[in-house]
Design a protein around this motif. Structure first.
Motif, PDB file in Angstrom:
ATOM      1  N   LEU A  81      -7.584  -4.872  14.524  1.00  0.00           N
ATOM      2  CA  LEU A  81      -7.852  -6.091  13.767  1.00  0.00           C
ATOM      3  C   LEU A  81      -8.732  -5.814  12.550  1.00  0.00           C
ATOM      4  CD1 LEU A  81      -7.204  -9.087  13.760  1.00  0.00           C
ATOM      5  CD2 LEU A  81      -9.258  -9.471  15.123  1.00  0.00           C
ATOM      6  N   LYS A  82      -9.676  -4.905  12.676  1.00  0.00           N
ATOM      7  CA  LYS A  82     -10.540  -4.556  11.539  1.00  0.00           C
ATOM      8  C   LYS A  82      -9.720  -3.990  10.383  1.00  0.00           C
ATOM      9  CE  LYS A  82     -14.709  -3.714  14.239  1.00  0.00           C
ATOM     10  NZ  LYS A  82     -15.783  -2.770  14.581  1.00  0.00           N
ATOM     11  N   PHE A  83      -8.768  -3.110  10.688  1.00  0.00           N
ATOM     12  CA  PHE A  83      -7.913  -2.532   9.650  1.00  0.00           C
ATOM     13  C   PHE A  83      -6.959  -3.583   9.089  1.00  0.00           C
ATOM     14  CE2 PHE A  83      -9.268   1.257  11.916  1.00  0.00           C
ATOM     15  CZ  PHE A  83      -9.638   2.071  10.856  1.00  0.00           C
ATOM     16  N   GLU A  84      -6.418  -4.419   9.962  1.00  0.00           N
ATOM     17  CA  GLU A  84      -5.486  -5.453   9.523  1.00  0.00           C
ATOM     18  C   GLU A  84      -6.169  -6.481   8.633  1.00  0.00           C
ATOM     19  OE1 GLU A  84      -2.490  -4.979  13.359  1.00  0.00           O
ATOM     20  OE2 GLU A  84      -3.837  -6.712  13.286  1.00  0.00           O
ATOM     21  N   ASN A  85      -7.397  -6.848   8.965  1.00  0.00           N
ATOM     22  CA  ASN A  85      -8.141  -7.789   8.123  1.00  0.00           C
ATOM     23  C   ASN A  85      -8.453  -7.186   6.760  1.00  0.00           C
ATOM     24  OD1 ASN A  85      -8.124  -9.814  10.055  1.00  0.00           O
ATOM     25  ND2 ASN A  85     -10.140  -9.294  10.856  1.00  0.00           N
ATOM     26  N   LEU A  86      -8.830  -5.921   6.746  1.00  0.00           N
ATOM     27  CA  LEU A  86      -9.134  -5.251   5.476  1.00  0.00           C
ATOM     28  C   LEU A  86      -7.902  -5.167   4.583  1.00  0.00           C
ATOM     29  CD1 LEU A  86     -11.110  -3.630   3.666  1.00  0.00           C
ATOM     30  CD2 LEU A  86     -10.342  -1.577   4.891  1.00  0.00           C
ATOM     31  N   MET A  87      -6.747  -4.823   5.167  1.00  0.00           N
ATOM     32  CA  MET A  87      -5.547  -4.571   4.380  1.00  0.00           C
ATOM     33  C   MET A  87      -4.643  -5.791   4.222  1.00  0.00           C
ATOM     34  SD  MET A  87      -6.363  -1.623   3.591  1.00  0.00           S
ATOM     35  CE  MET A  87      -5.037  -1.527   2.434  1.00  0.00           C
ATOM     36  N   GLY A  88      -4.853  -6.819   5.021  1.00  0.00           N
ATOM     37  CA  GLY A  88      -3.965  -7.977   4.953  1.00  0.00           C
ATOM     38  C   GLY A  88      -2.556  -7.637   5.400  1.00  0.00           C
ATOM     39  N   ALA A  89      -2.453  -6.690   6.333  1.00  0.00           N
ATOM     40  CA  ALA A  89      -1.162  -6.246   6.855  1.00  0.00           C
ATOM     41  C   ALA A  89      -1.354  -5.798   8.298  1.00  0.00           C
ATOM     42  CB  ALA A  89      -0.610  -5.099   6.014  1.00  0.00           C
ATOM     43  N   LYS A  90      -0.275  -5.854   9.073  1.00  0.00           N
ATOM     44  CA  LYS A  90      -0.329  -5.497  10.491  1.00  0.00           C
ATOM     45  C   LYS A  90      -0.068  -3.997  10.671  1.00  0.00           C
ATOM     46  CE  LYS A  90       1.698  -6.846  14.924  1.00  0.00           C
ATOM     47  NZ  LYS A  90       0.478  -6.606  15.627  1.00  0.00           N
ATOM     48  N   VAL A  91      -0.866  -3.360  11.538  1.00  0.00           N
ATOM     49  CA  VAL A  91      -0.646  -1.951  11.876  1.00  0.00           C
ATOM     50  C   VAL A  91       0.516  -1.888  12.871  1.00  0.00           C
ATOM     51  CG1 VAL A  91      -1.612   0.123  12.927  1.00  0.00           C
ATOM     52  CG2 VAL A  91      -3.077  -1.357  11.548  1.00  0.00           C
ATOM     53  N   LEU A  92       1.560  -1.139  12.499  1.00  0.00           N
ATOM     54  CA  LEU A  92       2.723  -0.991  13.375  1.00  0.00           C
ATOM     55  C   LEU A  92       2.591   0.195  14.310  1.00  0.00           C
ATOM     56  CD1 LEU A  92       5.676  -1.646  10.904  1.00  0.00           C
ATOM     57  CD2 LEU A  92       4.639  -3.235  12.541  1.00  0.00           C
ATOM     58  N   ARG A  93       2.102   1.311  13.765  1.00  0.00           N
ATOM     59  CA  ARG A  93       1.942   2.531  14.565  1.00  0.00           C
ATOM     60  C   ARG A  93       0.946   3.457  13.901  1.00  0.00           C
ATOM     61  NH1 ARG A  93       6.940   2.430  12.439  1.00  0.00           N
ATOM     62  NH2 ARG A  93       7.767   1.521  14.326  1.00  0.00           N
ATOM     63  N   LEU A  94       0.592   4.491  14.642  1.00  0.00           N
ATOM     64  CA  LEU A  94      -0.421   5.424  14.182  1.00  0.00           C
ATOM     65  C   LEU A  94      -0.052   6.825  14.643  1.00  0.00           C
ATOM     66  CD1 LEU A  94      -4.047   5.020  13.937  1.00  0.00           C
ATOM     67  CD2 LEU A  94      -3.377   6.617  15.700  1.00  0.00           C
ATOM     68  N   PHE A  95      -0.278   7.799  13.782  1.00  0.00           N
ATOM     69  CA  PHE A  95      -0.071   9.207  14.109  1.00  0.00           C
ATOM     70  C   PHE A  95      -1.388   9.929  13.851  1.00  0.00           C
ATOM     71  CE2 PHE A  95       3.914   7.423  12.639  1.00  0.00           C
ATOM     72  CZ  PHE A  95       4.782   7.768  13.652  1.00  0.00           C
ATOM     73  N   SER A  96      -1.785  10.794  14.787  1.00  0.00           N
ATOM     74  CA  SER A  96      -3.068  11.472  14.628  1.00  0.00           C
ATOM     75  C   SER A  96      -2.989  12.881  15.186  1.00  0.00           C
ATOM     76  CB  SER A  96      -4.152  10.684  15.358  1.00  0.00           C
ATOM     77  OG  SER A  96      -5.413  11.241  15.124  1.00  0.00           O
ATOM     78  N   ASP A  97      -3.644  13.823  14.500  1.00  0.00           N
ATOM     79  CA  ASP A  97      -3.712  15.203  14.974  1.00  0.00           C
ATOM     80  C   ASP A  97      -4.943  15.856  14.364  1.00  0.00           C
ATOM     81  OD1 ASP A  97      -3.034  17.464  16.408  1.00  0.00           O
ATOM     82  OD2 ASP A  97      -1.363  18.026  15.117  1.00  0.00           O
ATOM     83  N   ILE A  98      -5.361  16.978  14.950  1.00  0.00           N
ATOM     84  CA  ILE A  98      -6.498  17.732  14.433  1.00  0.00           C
ATOM     85  C   ILE A  98      -6.157  19.217  14.455  1.00  0.00           C
ATOM     86  CG2 ILE A  98      -7.629  17.828  16.699  1.00  0.00           C
ATOM     87  CD1 ILE A  98     -10.334  17.650  15.153  1.00  0.00           C
ATOM     88  N   ALA A 105      -8.860  16.773  10.559  1.00  0.00           N
ATOM     89  CA  ALA A 105      -8.041  15.817  11.299  1.00  0.00           C
ATOM     90  C   ALA A 105      -7.300  14.941  10.302  1.00  0.00           C
ATOM     91  CB  ALA A 105      -8.913  14.954  12.213  1.00  0.00           C
ATOM     92  N   MET A 106      -6.117  14.505  10.696  1.00  0.00           N
ATOM     93  CA  MET A 106      -5.321  13.596   9.875  1.00  0.00           C
ATOM     94  C   MET A 106      -4.906  12.424  10.748  1.00  0.00           C
ATOM     95  SD  MET A 106      -4.823  15.053   6.835  1.00  0.00           S
ATOM     96  CE  MET A 106      -3.360  14.362   6.140  1.00  0.00           C
TER      97      MET A 106
END
Length: 118
Positions: A81-98, A105-106
């Motif tokens: 919700l913090k990211f969605e409020n900042l961007m005005g868009a819904k997070v659909l998915r996330l990819f993460s690795d280090i 890390a990305m």
């Protein structure tokens, strides 16, 4: 305007990492591309993790733990919700690795609409 939003996004990533991991990355760079926010983080490992990665088993353990843990953090509705409020868009998915050896890390956030230019 985009540079300011990229900076705000990076600061939010740092805040969340500090809150849930205990320390944040030393450097974060975020770039927007279409509906993606790509955050590169350097200086992620704790002193204990740096000690652990001197063995292959330690490298594997730190990599697996970090990757799984970060993905779990971003499953939390209050975090998204913090990211969605900042961007005005819904997070659909996330990819993460280090990359343990380079301590880089990305994380790629995929939104439901273009965020580039916001």
């Amino acid at each position: 305007m985009t540079k300011n939003m990229e900076h705000q996004f990076s600061m939010l990533v740092r805040e969340i990492r500090k809150e849930y991991v205990g320390n944040g990355p030393k450097e974060i760079t975020t770039k927007f591309n279409g509906a993606w926010a790509i955050s590169e983080m350097r200086g992620n490992l704790t002193n204990v993790e740096k000690f652990m990665i001197h063995s292959e088993q330690g490298k594997q353990m730190v990599h697996e733990t970090r990757t799984r843990f970060v993905k779990e953090i971003y499953k939390k509705p209050e975090v998204l919700l913090k990211f969605e409020n900042l961007m005005g868009a819904k997070v659909l998915r996330l990819f993460s690795d280090i990359n343990i050896e380079e301590d880089i890390a990305m994380t790629v956030f995929v939104f439901d609409q273009p965020i580039e230019g916001k």
